[in-house]
Design an enzyme around this catalytic site. Structure first.
Site, short mmCIF file in Angstrom:
data_model
loop_
_atom_site.label_atom_id
_atom_site.label_comp_id
_atom_site.label_asym_id
_atom_site.label_seq_id
_atom_site.Cartn_x
_atom_site.Cartn_y
_atom_site.Cartn_z
CB ILE A 69 -35.18 79.86 39.51
CG1 ILE A 69 -33.71 80.04 39.94
CG2 ILE A 69 -36.16 80.11 40.65
CD1 ILE A 69 -33.23 79.05 40.98
CD GLU A 70 -41.01 73.94 37.91
OE1 GLU A 70 -42.18 73.58 37.69
OE2 GLU A 70 -40.05 73.14 38.07
CG LEU A 71 -40.07 81.49 39.97
CD1 LEU A 71 -39.88 82.88 39.44
CD2 LEU A 71 -39.68 81.39 41.43
#
Length: 128
Positions: A119-121
């Site tokens: 998951i890239e935020l």
């Protein structure tokens, strides 16, 4: 021809842990719909949940927990995202690092959800 993404489907081994991660750590809202269906809502989009081995039809040819690599644009500064992750006990795998987004440069951190999806935020990095 295509305007935007409405929803995507995430297949999970453990719906309780998955829901906890996306609601507590990322601030999404749990939505119940249809006959026992679950989704994680954020803005005008959502993630529909399927439980591995009990997926709804139709489904992907090989629904597999841990096979997603998703990028979300944060509605708050990345420093606030990182603070919330720390409070929730979520380890940052990488970042903050510069990345290239679909519409503008990004500054991103990476974490893993309970199914080990990446998951890239991100936040916009060009100052706008």
């Amino acid at each position: 021809m295509i305007d935007h993404l409405d929803h995507l489907v995430l297949t999970t081994h453990d719906p309780e842990r998955c829901i906890d991660f996306y609601t507590r750590a990322l601030g999404m809202q749990l939505e119940r719909f249809g006959e026992g269906r679950l989704a994680l809502r954020f803005g005008d989009q959502k993630i529909n949940l399927h439980v591995s081995g009990r997926e709804f039809e139709p489904k992907a040819a090989r629904p597999t927990p841990g096979s997603l690599d998703l990028c979300f644009i944060a509605s708050v500064p990345l420093a606030e995202v990182m603070a919330r992750l720390r409070t929730a006990g979520v380890a940052i795998v990488e970042g903050p690092v510069p990345k290239t987004g679909a519409a503008y440069p990004l500054r991103s951190v990476y974490v893993r959800d309970p199914d080990l999806n990446l998951i890239e935020l991100s936040e916009r990095a060009d100052g706008n």
